[in-house]
Design an enzyme around this catalytic site. Structure first.
Site, PDB file in Angstrom:
ATOM      1  N   GLU A   1      43.144  39.070  43.635  1.00  0.00           N
ATOM      2  CA  GLU A   1      42.938  40.193  44.471  1.00  0.00           C
ATOM      3  C   GLU A   1      41.817  39.986  45.358  1.00  0.00           C
ATOM      4  O   GLU A   1      40.713  39.602  44.760  1.00  0.00           O
ATOM      5  CB  GLU A   1      42.953  41.470  43.948  1.00  0.00           C
ATOM      6  CG  GLU A   1      44.028  42.025  43.253  1.00  0.00           C
ATOM      7  CD  GLU A   1      44.079  43.432  42.384  1.00  0.00           C
ATOM      8  OE1 GLU A   1      43.038  44.069  42.450  1.00  0.00           O
ATOM      9  OE2 GLU A   1      45.252  43.643  41.682  1.00  0.00           O
TER      10      GLU A   1
ATOM     11  N   HIS B   1      45.917  47.603  45.317  1.00  0.00           N
ATOM     12  CA  HIS B   1      45.090  48.219  43.828  1.00  0.00           C
ATOM     13  C   HIS B   1      44.574  49.714  44.619  1.00  0.00           C
ATOM     14  O   HIS B   1      43.319  49.812  44.261  1.00  0.00           O
ATOM     15  CB  HIS B   1      44.047  47.408  43.604  1.00  0.00           C
ATOM     16  CG  HIS B   1      43.585  47.414  42.252  1.00  0.00           C
ATOM     17  ND1 HIS B   1      43.235  46.450  41.313  1.00  0.00           N
ATOM     18  CD2 HIS B   1      43.556  48.764  41.460  1.00  0.00           C
ATOM     19  CE1 HIS B   1      42.956  46.823  40.175  1.00  0.00           C
ATOM     20  NE2 HIS B   1      43.168  48.170  40.171  1.00  0.00           N
TER      21      HIS B   1
END
Length: 313
Positions: free
Chosen positions: A265, A286
């Site tokens: 990420e 997220h």
């Protein structure tokens, strides 16, 4: 004056309310500038992070005066908790502050993926009328499986039960007689892992990333899910084999999937290519636990914990 470094975004009102008496450096871009973050931590007493700042190794070495880490969330896989413990550094997650936000995300994406009608705007506006093609499914009566039955999963169960879902969960760390299995919203069936996977119309993941859970939901597990089932992962990316999810959706076995978390990420274009033109897939950055309201709660809880630790010791 005690020094606090904040390397990722948080509610600025919480900083003003709880950390005004400290020398506070708030720079949410520090997470992407490791050298600057390491320099900022020289002499720092406290560090506040979300999930991207890796509080381990060289970063901890640079923070020789560190006394406390505040985590704007609940997962601690980005923090070397053992190393912090060895150095006497306290770690405070924002337990409970974003439970409702994640639970709403799970239920909302389940509704969206089961119904399947909400991506039709361009076609309807263009004059087509795809009613039969968009005949989706109701959530009422569907079986929700919760892999892990901690606080967030319990909030999810409560909301799902209100919509008429039957709920089961697998959690080997929760005793059979624990009152969590019989909440006011209705009993939650206790299942072993294989039975939960095979018997869930919607499977939602609520476990941390550990050696035991890494790669837990791969091609074999997906194949054991009922045809047309929906998978939702708002826990940690490494629990799920993302390529296997894409393949199952393309093959028509999975009926839908929502992935909020990934091995890497931010997800870059190379890693994201596996999801190109995959049907009935929702990808989010997220964000399941981050709403305007939860950001205020998480920030206040974390800032308060850091302030208390620095002032009471």
């Amino acid at each position: 004056m005690r020094k606090v470094v904040i390397s990722e975004f948080m509610d600025e009102a919480a900083i003003a309310d709880e950390l005004a008496d400290f020398d506070t450096l708030y720079d949410p871009g520090l997470v992407d500038r490791p050298a600057a973050l390491a320099a900022a931590l020289a002499g720092a007493d406290a560090l506040i992070v979300r999930n991207r700042t890796q509080v381990r190794g060289a970063l901890l070495d640079a923070a020789r005066e560190l006394k406390v880490v505040g985590r704007l969330g609940v997962g601690l896989d980005n923090i070397d908790v053992a190393a912090c413990r060895d150095r006497g550094i306290a770690v405070y997650p924002a337990t409970g502050a974003n439970d409702g936000a994640v639970a709403e995300y799970v239920v909302a994406t389940a509704l969206l993926l089961l119904r399947g009608a909400y991506g039709a705007t361009p076609r309807v506006a263009a004059g087509t009328w795809p009613r039969t093609a968009l005949m989706g499914r109701e959530i009422g009566g569907k079986r929700l499986g919760l892999l892990g039955f901690g606080a967030i999963a319990r909030e999810t169960a409560r909301r799902a039960a209100a919509l008429g879902m039957t709920v089961a969960a697998h959690d080997p760390f929760l005793a059979p007689g624990d009152p969590a299995w019989t909440p006011p919203s209705g009993p939650v069936a206790r299942r072993d892992l294989d039975a939960l996977i095979a018997g869930s119309d919607v499977l939602s993941l609520h476990v941390p990333l550990t050696d035991a859970t890494s790669g837990l939901i791969g091609a074999d597990a997906l194949a054991r899910m009922p045809p047309g089932a929906v998978l939702i992962n708002a826990a940690r990316g490494g629990i799920v084999d993302a390529a296997a999810v894409a393949a199952s959706l393309r093959a028509g076995h999975l009926g839908g999937a929502a992935l909020d978390v990934f091995d890497r990420e931010p997800l870059d274009a190379e890693a994201g290519a596996v999801f190109t033109d995959v049907p009935n897939l929702i990808l989010t950055p997220h964000i399941a636990g981050v709403t305007r309201e939860s950001n205020v709660r998480v920030s206040a809880v974390t800032a308060r914990a850091v302030r208390r630790h620095l002032t009471e010791r």
